[in-house]
Design an enzyme around this catalytic site. Structure first.
Site, mmCIF file in Angstrom:
data_model
loop_
_atom_site.group_PDB
_atom_site.id
_atom_site.type_symbol
_atom_site.label_atom_id
_atom_site.label_comp_id
_atom_site.label_asym_id
_atom_site.label_seq_id
_atom_site.Cartn_x
_atom_site.Cartn_y
_atom_site.Cartn_z
ATOM 1 N N HIS A 206 14.293 49.094 42.735
ATOM 2 C CA HIS A 206 13.767 49.847 43.889
ATOM 3 C C HIS A 206 13.788 49.085 45.210
ATOM 4 O O HIS A 206 13.483 49.651 46.251
ATOM 5 C CB HIS A 206 12.334 50.316 43.627
ATOM 6 C CG HIS A 206 11.327 49.198 43.774
ATOM 7 N ND1 HIS A 206 11.058 48.314 42.769
ATOM 8 C CD2 HIS A 206 10.545 48.820 44.811
ATOM 9 C CE1 HIS A 206 10.159 47.435 43.165
ATOM 10 N NE2 HIS A 206 9.835 47.722 44.413
HETATM 11 C C1 UD1 Z 1 7.118 49.939 48.349
HETATM 12 C C2 UD1 Z 1 6.879 48.561 48.930
HETATM 13 C C3 UD1 Z 1 7.427 47.512 47.974
HETATM 14 C C4 UD1 Z 1 6.851 47.698 46.587
HETATM 15 C C5 UD1 Z 1 7.059 49.136 46.122
HETATM 16 C C6 UD1 Z 1 6.343 49.348 44.812
HETATM 17 C C7 UD1 Z 1 6.936 48.386 51.391
HETATM 18 C C8 UD1 Z 1 7.736 47.969 52.557
HETATM 19 N N1 UD1 Z 1 7.582 48.390 50.209
HETATM 20 O O1 UD1 Z 1 8.531 50.119 48.245
HETATM 21 O O2 UD1 Z 1 7.053 46.229 48.434
HETATM 22 O O3 UD1 Z 1 7.520 46.820 45.715
HETATM 23 O O4 UD1 Z 1 6.500 50.030 47.082
HETATM 24 O O5 UD1 Z 1 6.872 50.433 44.111
HETATM 25 O O6 UD1 Z 1 5.787 48.702 51.523
HETATM 26 N N2 UD1 Z 1 9.315 58.028 47.446
HETATM 27 C C9 UD1 Z 1 9.106 59.234 46.834
HETATM 28 N N3 UD1 Z 1 7.868 59.475 46.286
HETATM 29 C C10 UD1 Z 1 6.856 58.588 46.330
HETATM 30 C C11 UD1 Z 1 7.084 57.352 46.963
HETATM 31 C C12 UD1 Z 1 8.323 57.088 47.525
HETATM 32 O O7 UD1 Z 1 9.987 60.088 46.755
HETATM 33 O O8 UD1 Z 1 5.761 58.867 45.800
HETATM 34 C C13 UD1 Z 1 10.681 57.751 48.006
HETATM 35 C C14 UD1 Z 1 10.839 58.225 49.446
HETATM 36 O O9 UD1 Z 1 12.172 58.648 49.590
HETATM 37 C C15 UD1 Z 1 10.647 56.938 50.231
HETATM 38 C C16 UD1 Z 1 11.216 55.890 49.298
HETATM 39 O O10 UD1 Z 1 10.896 56.336 47.989
HETATM 40 O O11 UD1 Z 1 11.283 56.946 51.471
HETATM 41 C C17 UD1 Z 1 10.661 54.501 49.507
HETATM 42 O O12 UD1 Z 1 9.238 54.504 49.437
HETATM 43 P P1 UD1 Z 1 8.401 53.384 50.189
HETATM 44 O O13 UD1 Z 1 6.961 53.482 49.840
HETATM 45 O O14 UD1 Z 1 8.734 53.359 51.645
HETATM 46 O O15 UD1 Z 1 9.007 52.042 49.626
HETATM 47 P P2 UD1 Z 1 9.139 51.558 48.117
HETATM 48 O O16 UD1 Z 1 10.572 51.340 47.821
HETATM 49 O O17 UD1 Z 1 8.354 52.423 47.216
HETATM 50 N N1 UDP Z 2 5.467 50.377 36.559
HETATM 51 C C1 UDP Z 2 4.946 51.529 35.949
HETATM 52 N N2 UDP Z 2 5.817 52.565 35.691
HETATM 53 C C2 UDP Z 2 7.131 52.511 36.006
HETATM 54 C C3 UDP Z 2 7.641 51.343 36.626
HETATM 55 C C4 UDP Z 2 6.771 50.299 36.903
HETATM 56 O O1 UDP Z 2 3.760 51.601 35.646
HETATM 57 O O2 UDP Z 2 7.844 53.501 35.737
HETATM 58 C C5 UDP Z 2 4.543 49.271 36.830
HETATM 59 C C6 UDP Z 2 4.982 47.924 36.300
HETATM 60 O O3 UDP Z 2 4.600 47.772 34.948
HETATM 61 C C7 UDP Z 2 4.272 46.959 37.229
HETATM 62 C C8 UDP Z 2 4.282 47.704 38.539
HETATM 63 O O4 UDP Z 2 4.498 49.077 38.227
HETATM 64 O O5 UDP Z 2 2.925 46.772 36.838
HETATM 65 C C9 UDP Z 2 5.394 47.175 39.392
HETATM 66 O O6 UDP Z 2 5.577 48.002 40.472
HETATM 67 P P1 UDP Z 2 6.915 48.016 41.294
HETATM 68 O O7 UDP Z 2 8.033 47.463 40.511
HETATM 69 O O8 UDP Z 2 7.043 49.385 41.813
HETATM 70 O O9 UDP Z 2 6.550 47.091 42.539
HETATM 71 P P2 UDP Z 2 6.560 45.517 42.795
HETATM 72 O O10 UDP Z 2 5.813 44.844 41.705
HETATM 73 O O11 UDP Z 2 7.986 45.092 42.874
HETATM 74 O O12 UDP Z 2 5.907 45.387 44.118
#
Ligand code: UD1
Ligand code: UDP
Length: 360
Positions: A206
């Site tokens: 992601h």
């Molecule tokens: C965010 C965090 C990242 C973290 C991740 C955990 C920032 C800059 N990034 O990244 O550090 O590792 O969360 O998962 O804060 N979207 C959906 N539904 C949702 C959420 C997101 O469709 O419920 C899609 C949207 O298209 C959105 C994209 O995912 O634009 C990215 O979501 P965003 O929260 O901006 O960043 P993450 O990649 O989730």
């Molecule tokens: N996770 C979850 N379901 C999923 C994928 C990840 O519960 O389908 C959990 C995972 O076990 C970990 C956390 O989400 O505890 C990690 O989140 P993510 O990878 O989105 O973010 P990051 O840790 O890179 O910030």
């Protein structure tokens, strides 16, 4: 003492679940959900499954560019702070929700407690690195998961308020893995996906660095997954889903099992049951380490350098050959696990105890 906690993204709900439980006897906690993650399987499922107190506020900020998303959070969190008048602001990790919570509080002279302080990738192009560096520099309490994190802060001349508390994600794994294993509704996940323990690999993707590479990068990664001897299960983050589906439609991969994001208990089961994890996630790298599952991190660097010892975690470039080689040829050294760098599984209690001694 009144604590205002700001969360917004999946890993923050997981971290808050254990810290909120520890805080309950010592503080009045008001939870603010920024709305950064909003799909049911990226948000509500965690509050329900992990028994996290319902947020008093959901700011409904949703997705957007970094400036817009962070700015909207800042405006709305400021309003909540002015209404609630908390003694302490509590934030987790390194997302835009973290920075917005910390900055709104700091500008109003509310002391900030940062859980998972001191992490550094030394890659300032990462939005997470910007968020964590800025948050650390305006925090009063800096709760560090590892000794490396403490040292990183010291090198930036941050020494006051720094505590080596241990990693709240270890607390969380220790607590929830037992619950997951004893819940037949959750263990049914193996049957639902048609996989058997230790006969599959688990992947998540992601990061901006991964998805910014567009279809080409995903194809290079999936080409590697296709060559692996076990199927690769991918609970796909919504950010990556369109690219993953396009890659599968174009290349007809047969070794990749794409599924919706799963709840945390199912994710712990999928991780502990995997023969290997391949990921660009921060949290999952560590969970793999906690559960003694070898990991290939699909990034150029990691903040969690302790996991690299003895080859339990190896870095791979987003190139097919490098991923295939690292995934098939790395043999972790069992002897390298004697040191436990992530604390004793009681970081949350320690954090609650330190915060409870707060005085105006
Ligand atoms: C965010 C965090 C990242 C973290 C991740 C955990 C920032 C800059 N990034 O990244 O550090 O590792 O969360 O998962 O804060 N979207 C959906 N539904 C949702 C959420 C997101 O469709 O419920 C899609 C949207 O298209 C959105 C994209 O995912 O634009 C990215 O979501 P965003 O929260 O901006 O960043 P993450 O990649 O989730
Ligand atoms: N996770 C979850 N379901 C999923 C994928 C990840 O519960 O389908 C959990 C995972 O076990 C970990 C956390 O989400 O505890 C990690 O989140 P993510 O990878 O989105 O973010 P990051 O840790 O890179 O910030």
């Amino acid at each position: 003492m009144k604590i205002l906690t700001v969360v917004g993204a999946r890993p923050q709900f997981i971290k808050a679940s254990v810290v909120s439980r520890a805080l309950a006897p010592v503080a009045d906690e008001v939870i603010v959900h920024t709305g950064q993650h909003y799909d049911r399987n990226m948000s509500d499922v965690f509050f329900e499954e992990l028994n996290i107190p319902k947020p008093a506020y959901n700011l409904g900020v949703g997705s957007g560019s970094h400036g817009r998303q962070t700015g909207e959070m800042l405006i709305k969190i400021e309003e909540v702070i002015l209404d609630e008048k908390p003694d302490v602001m509590l934030v987790y990790g390194d997302t835009n929700s973290t920075l917005a919570g910390a900055l709104a509080a700091s500008k109003l002279h509310i002391p900030v407690a940062h859980v998972e302080a001191g992490l550094r990738s030394f890659n300032m192009r990462m939005p997470e690195e910007q968020n964590r560096v800025l948050t650390d520099h305006i925090s009063t309490w800096l709760f560090c998961p590892t000794e490396t994190a403490v040292k990183n802060l010291n090198k930036e001349n941050i020494t006051r308020g720094v505590d080596r508390s241990g990693d709240v994600m270890l607390d969380s794994v220790l607590h929830f893995l037992k619950l997951a294993r004893s819940n037949p509704q959750k263990t049914a996940i193996y049957g639902q996906l048609g996989i058997a323990p230790k006969q599959y690999r688990l992947a998540t993707l992601h990061r901006a660095e991964t998805t910014d590479g567009g279809l080409d990068a995903i194809v290079r990664i999936f080409d590697a997954f296709e060559k692996l001897p076990q199927p690769v299960v991918i609970p796909i983050h919504p950010r990556t889903r369109p690219l993953a589906e396009e890659a599968i439609a174009k290349r007809g991969y047969r070794n990749i099992l794409l599924t919706d994001p799963v709840g945390y208990l199912e994710m712990l089961l999928l991780t502990s049951g995997a023969c290997q994890v391949l990921t660009d996630s921060g949290g999952l790298q560590k969970e793999a380490w906690f559960m003694e599952v070898p990991c290939v991190t699909l990034r150029g660097e990691t903040e969690w350098v302790e996991t690299l010892e003895g080859g339990w975690n190896v870095l791979a470039k987003l190139e097919t050959d490098d991923i295939t080689r690292k995934a098939t040829q790395t043999v972790p050294d069992a002897g390298a696990r004697e040191r436990m760098p992530f604390g004793d599984g009681r970081a949350s209690e320690r954090i609650a105890s330190i915060l409870s001694k707060w005085e105006a």
